[in-house]
Design a protein around this motif. Structure first.
Motif, PDB file in Angstrom:
ATOM      1  N   THR A 143       0.839  -1.201   0.000  1.00 23.23           N
ATOM      2  CA  THR A 143       0.000   0.000   0.000  1.00 23.23           C
ATOM      3  C   THR A 143       0.873   1.249   0.000  1.00 23.23           C
ATOM      4  N   LEU A 144       0.218   2.393  -0.219  1.00 26.24           N
ATOM      5  CA  LEU A 144       0.935   3.666  -0.135  1.00 26.24           C
ATOM      6  C   LEU A 144       1.485   3.878   1.269  1.00 26.24           C
ATOM      7  N   ALA A 145       0.763   3.383   2.256  1.00 25.57           N
ATOM      8  CA  ALA A 145       1.242   3.503   3.644  1.00 25.57           C
ATOM      9  C   ALA A 145       2.548   2.731   3.834  1.00 25.57           C
ATOM     10  N   ASP A 146       2.664   1.568   3.195  1.00 29.92           N
ATOM     11  CA  ASP A 146       3.903   0.784   3.280  1.00 29.92           C
ATOM     12  C   ASP A 146       5.070   1.551   2.662  1.00 29.92           C
ATOM     13  N   ILE A 147       4.809   2.173   1.519  1.00 33.19           N
ATOM     14  CA  ILE A 147       5.861   2.938   0.839  1.00 33.19           C
ATOM     15  C   ILE A 147       6.267   4.143   1.675  1.00 33.19           C
ATOM     16  N   TYR A 148       5.275   4.837   2.222  1.00 35.86           N
ATOM     17  CA  TYR A 148       5.557   6.011   3.054  1.00 35.86           C
ATOM     18  C   TYR A 148       6.362   5.612   4.286  1.00 35.86           C
ATOM     19  N   THR A 164      10.114   7.085   5.166  1.00 36.40           N
ATOM     20  CA  THR A 164      10.293   7.926   6.360  1.00 36.40           C
ATOM     21  C   THR A 164      11.011   7.224   7.506  1.00 36.40           C
ATOM     22  N   SER A 165      10.858   5.898   7.608  1.00 39.30           N
ATOM     23  CA  SER A 165      11.481   5.183   8.732  1.00 39.30           C
ATOM     24  C   SER A 165      11.886   3.777   8.300  1.00 39.30           C
ATOM     25  N   PHE A 166      12.905   3.723   7.457  1.00 37.81           N
ATOM     26  CA  PHE A 166      13.345   2.433   6.917  1.00 37.81           C
ATOM     27  C   PHE A 166      13.838   1.514   8.027  1.00 37.81           C
ATOM     28  N   ASN A 167      13.375   0.282   7.989  1.00 38.45           N
ATOM     29  CA  ASN A 167      13.760  -0.723   8.975  1.00 38.45           C
ATOM     30  C   ASN A 167      14.306  -1.939   8.246  1.00 38.45           C
ATOM     31  N   ALA A 168      15.580  -2.190   8.388  1.00 38.31           N
ATOM     32  CA  ALA A 168      16.223  -3.299   7.675  1.00 38.31           C
ATOM     33  C   ALA A 168      15.708  -4.661   8.112  1.00 38.31           C
ATOM     34  N   ASP A 181      12.445  -5.182   8.617  1.00 37.30           N
ATOM     35  CA  ASP A 181      11.080  -5.277   8.092  1.00 37.30           C
ATOM     36  C   ASP A 181      11.150  -5.789   6.650  1.00 37.30           C
ATOM     37  N   LEU A 182      10.594  -6.982   6.414  1.00 32.80           N
ATOM     38  CA  LEU A 182      10.671  -7.602   5.087  1.00 32.80           C
ATOM     39  C   LEU A 182      10.014  -6.732   4.020  1.00 32.80           C
ATOM     40  N   THR A 183       8.912  -6.070   4.364  1.00 37.29           N
ATOM     41  CA  THR A 183       8.232  -5.194   3.409  1.00 37.29           C
ATOM     42  C   THR A 183       9.151  -4.069   2.957  1.00 37.29           C
ATOM     43  N   HIS A 184       9.827  -3.432   3.910  1.00 35.37           N
ATOM     44  CA  HIS A 184      10.755  -2.346   3.579  1.00 35.37           C
ATOM     45  C   HIS A 184      11.891  -2.849   2.705  1.00 35.37           C
ATOM     46  N   VAL A 185      12.407  -4.020   3.044  1.00 32.91           N
ATOM     47  CA  VAL A 185      13.544  -4.576   2.298  1.00 32.91           C
ATOM     48  C   VAL A 185      13.157  -4.888   0.856  1.00 32.91           C
ATOM     49  N   ILE A 186      11.988  -5.491   0.656  1.00 29.30           N
ATOM     50  CA  ILE A 186      11.549  -5.843  -0.697  1.00 29.30           C
ATOM     51  C   ILE A 186      11.316  -4.587  -1.533  1.00 29.30           C
ATOM     52  N   ILE A 187      10.647  -3.599  -0.959  1.00 27.40           N
ATOM     53  CA  ILE A 187      10.384  -2.365  -1.706  1.00 27.40           C
ATOM     54  C   ILE A 187      11.691  -1.686  -2.084  1.00 27.40           C
ATOM     55  N   LYS A 219      15.006  -2.957  -1.969  1.00 29.45           N
ATOM     56  CA  LYS A 219      16.031  -3.751  -2.650  1.00 29.45           C
ATOM     57  C   LYS A 219      15.565  -4.324  -3.987  1.00 29.45           C
ATOM     58  N   GLU A 220      14.257  -4.541  -4.147  1.00 31.50           N
ATOM     59  CA  GLU A 220      13.760  -5.169  -5.380  1.00 31.50           C
ATOM     60  C   GLU A 220      12.902  -4.214  -6.207  1.00 31.50           C
TER      61      GLU A 220
END
Length: 338
Positions: free
Chosen positions: A38-43, A47-51, A53-59, A61-62
């Protein structure tokens, strides 16, 4: 060709709308795939990248590298196609038709399979070299006739050079089948699995070439009127042709070095841009940049959504759209000449 937008104000509005559409497609590229975000996941990622958090990593890194690569290479291939159609004075002109795709792939195969080169930064230059040699061969073969170089001769020479490089590539791979997996990505054409490092290796070349193409819009407007007219208006025709040729080779070769054999982008997008705003190259270049980026983003998103969880190679999607378009343009041109 029907021109939808004729006034400068309308073209400016169209440019703004394409920028908005590009932004939407960029967000969609980050959101949609085997797993939807979702847009919330991207935001949250921004704003607060967490290495952890799998969602953050996929968005990050991939999805993000795929989005950047699609934007840059889509724009580059579209402008390379625009320039090739201008230089050949043929609506069928494009990097793939002129043999640049097969030339780049052949040199990549030679140095990866036979010489075991694995450094991506080095492979980029081999792709450039292949595109350059293919282009030179096309122009040499196209100028052998007593009547000089014509657009039809260049297209026929491009088809011949393309067939030659494809044959050489197949021979090498048949003799070295173990090396097939090392070059499969480039042969099929894909953005999947590409990293930011790959696009960063060619980004300076592509960015400078795209900017240069935008500033050469007025020169292209003069050149398209004919060489004799251009000379009469004081243009250095040989310098203009050489500059445009270098830009075409850099844009096509750099893109192919990253995403491989993705064809027909340079054929489709210039025609689409001309149908929107006509033949003024001052406007055509930025329109091709935006339309090319949008087209490749949509095509890349389609590769993930058509048959999940498997991905269809990007080159298959562009060929599926481009091949009928090529036939249509060829038929339309032949009917017009008839």
């Amino acid at each position: 060709m029907v021109q939808i937008v004729k006034k400068s104000k309308g073209k400016m509005v169209g440019l703004f709308l394409l920028i908005v559409l590009l932004f939407v497609c960029m967000l969609s590229s980050l959101m949609f795939g085997i797993t939807h975000y979702t847009l919330a996941d991207i935001y949250s990622m921004v704003t607060s990248f967490n290495a952890q958090d799998l969602t953050h990593v996929i968005i990050w890194k991939e999805r993000f590298p795929r989005m950047v690569i699609a934007v840059v290479t889509g724009a580059s291939l579209a402008v390379a196609g625009l320039i090739s159609q201008l230089l050949t004075r043929n609506p069928l002109g494009s990097p793939s038709v002129l043999g640049m795709n097969s030339g780049s792939i052949f040199f990549i195969v030679v140095f990866v399979v036979l010489f075991k080169v694995s450094d991506l930064n080095v492979i980029v230059y081999f792709a450039f070299l292949g595109a350059l040699i293919a282009t030179v061969l096309v122009y040499l073969l196209g100028s052998l006739s007593n009547s000089g170089t014509t657009s039809v001769q260049l297209i026929l020479a491009g088809i011949a050079v393309n067939a030659m490089f494809v044959s050489f590539t197949q021979i090498i791979l048949l003799m070295n089948q173990k090396g097939m997996n090392d070059v499969l990505f480039w042969m099929a054409g894909t953005i999947s699995g590409r990293t930011l490092d790959m696009i960063l290796a060619v980004f300076p070349f592509l960015f400078i070439s795209l900017i240069a193409a935008c500033f050469l819009g007025r020169s292209m407007n003069i050149y398209v009127s004919g060489e004799s007219v251009a000379k009469g208006l004081g243009q250095n025709v040989m310098l203009t042709k050489l500059t445009l040729l270098i830009l075409m080779v850099v844009l096509a070769g750099g893109s192919l070095a990253v995403i491989g054999n993705v064809a027909f982008v340079g054929l489709i997008i210039p025609h689409l841009a001309k149908s929107l705003i006509g033949n003024g190259y001052v406007w055509l270049t930025p329109y091709c940049i935006l339309l090319g980026s949008i087209f490749l983003l949509v095509a890349d998103i389609s590769t993930r959504l058509i048959h999940p969880p498997a991905e269809i190679p990007l080159g298959v999607i562009t060929a599926f759209i481009g091949a009928p378009f090529f036939i249509y343009v060829a038929f339309k041109g032949g009917r017009a000449r008839g």
